[in-house]
Design an enzyme around this catalytic site. Structure first.
Site, PDB file in Angstrom:
ATOM      1  N   ASP A 143       0.895  -1.303   0.070  1.00 44.15           N
ATOM      2  CA  ASP A 143       0.023   0.081   0.094  1.00 44.15           C
ATOM      3  C   ASP A 143       0.905   1.126   0.041  1.00 44.15           C
ATOM      4  O   ASP A 143       0.759   2.283  -0.855  1.00 44.15           O
ATOM      5  CB  ASP A 143      -1.058   0.000   1.186  1.00 44.15           C
ATOM      6  N   GLU A 194      -2.551  -5.184  -3.322  1.00 45.49           N
ATOM      7  CA  GLU A 194      -1.534  -4.601  -2.829  1.00 45.49           C
ATOM      8  C   GLU A 194      -0.327  -5.350  -2.287  1.00 45.49           C
ATOM      9  O   GLU A 194       0.965  -5.052  -2.190  1.00 45.49           O
ATOM     10  CB  GLU A 194      -1.876  -3.897  -1.595  1.00 45.49           C
TER      11      GLU A 194
END
Length: 226
Positions: A48, A120
């Site tokens: 992320d 992610e």
């Protein structure tokens, strides 16, 4: 592992396959395998952050005309749950996700949250395995076209755009008025007017007051463009 073929389309050859296997392991597998943290959540955390940095850098380089606010909105749009989930579907990542018996493949495919997390996590695995330069190149290949083609209408909601347009000419704000409701309590449809100085600028319907207001703002904007 077949995930190699996915990354080969980007000209990348993964080295530590165990990282990618972990990135593709849903937490539901832990209870069945009597494991702890043997899933994608830690990789998702680092992925992320990498994705946020790289997408910001790409946007900054591509859009020299954008101010900070618009760049932030564009980044949020490109890395939101729905966008990342759609990338996972498009790239076929969902085909390789390992899940426990508590979730079905159909539920998996429909879950934006899981597909976002896996995307992610795979970015995190790629970063740890091959470094930031390779990871940057892969992210750039995935999002570059969307960075170029995403317009302001996609990243700024109609209510905000209408308000900004009105306040660029006047100091007063627009007003949204509920003018009708129909349907049973569990399935209501709302109708809203947006007004400025008593003049109706647009109308809209939606399953919530918020969506009806957004529809009214879009209607108003379309009429202002005529």
């Amino acid at each position: 592992m077949e995930i190699r073929s996915v990354f080969s389309s980007f000209g990348v050859s993964p080295k530590n396959i165990s990282l990618y296997e972990l990135a593709l392991t849903h937490p539901s597998c832990n209870s069945e395998n009597n494991t702890k943290h043997h899933d994608y959540e830690r990789l998702e955390f680092i992925g992320d952050s990498v994705l946020g940095f790289v997408s910001a850098d790409i946007i900054y380089k591509v859009h020299g005309e954008m101010d900070q606010g618009l760049m932030s909105k564009l980044r949020s749009y490109l890395v939101c749950s729905k966008s990342l989930a759609n990338y996972s579907r498009k790239l076929g990542f969902f085909e390789y996700i390992m899940i426990g018996h508590s979730i079905t493949r159909d539920q998996l495919y429909k879950s934006d949250k899981i597909l976002e997390d896996v995307f992610e996590a795979l970015i995190g695995a790629l970063y740890l395995d091959l470094g930031i330069e390779v990871t940057y190149q892969v992210i750039d290949q995935i999002i570059h076209e969307d960075v170029i083609n995403t317009g302001i209408d996609d990243i700024v909601d109609a209510k905000t755009r209408l308000q900004e347009e009105i306040q660029s000419e006047y100091r007063e704000a627009v007003k949204y008025v509920l003018i009708g409701e129909e349907g049973p309590a569990h399935d209501r449809t709302f109708e809203v007017q947006v007004l400025f100085n008593g003049i109706v600028l647009g109308r809209g319907k939606g399953k919530s007051k918020k969506s009806a207001e957004e529809a009214a703002a879009k209607d108003a904007l379309s009429k202002r463009r005529v």
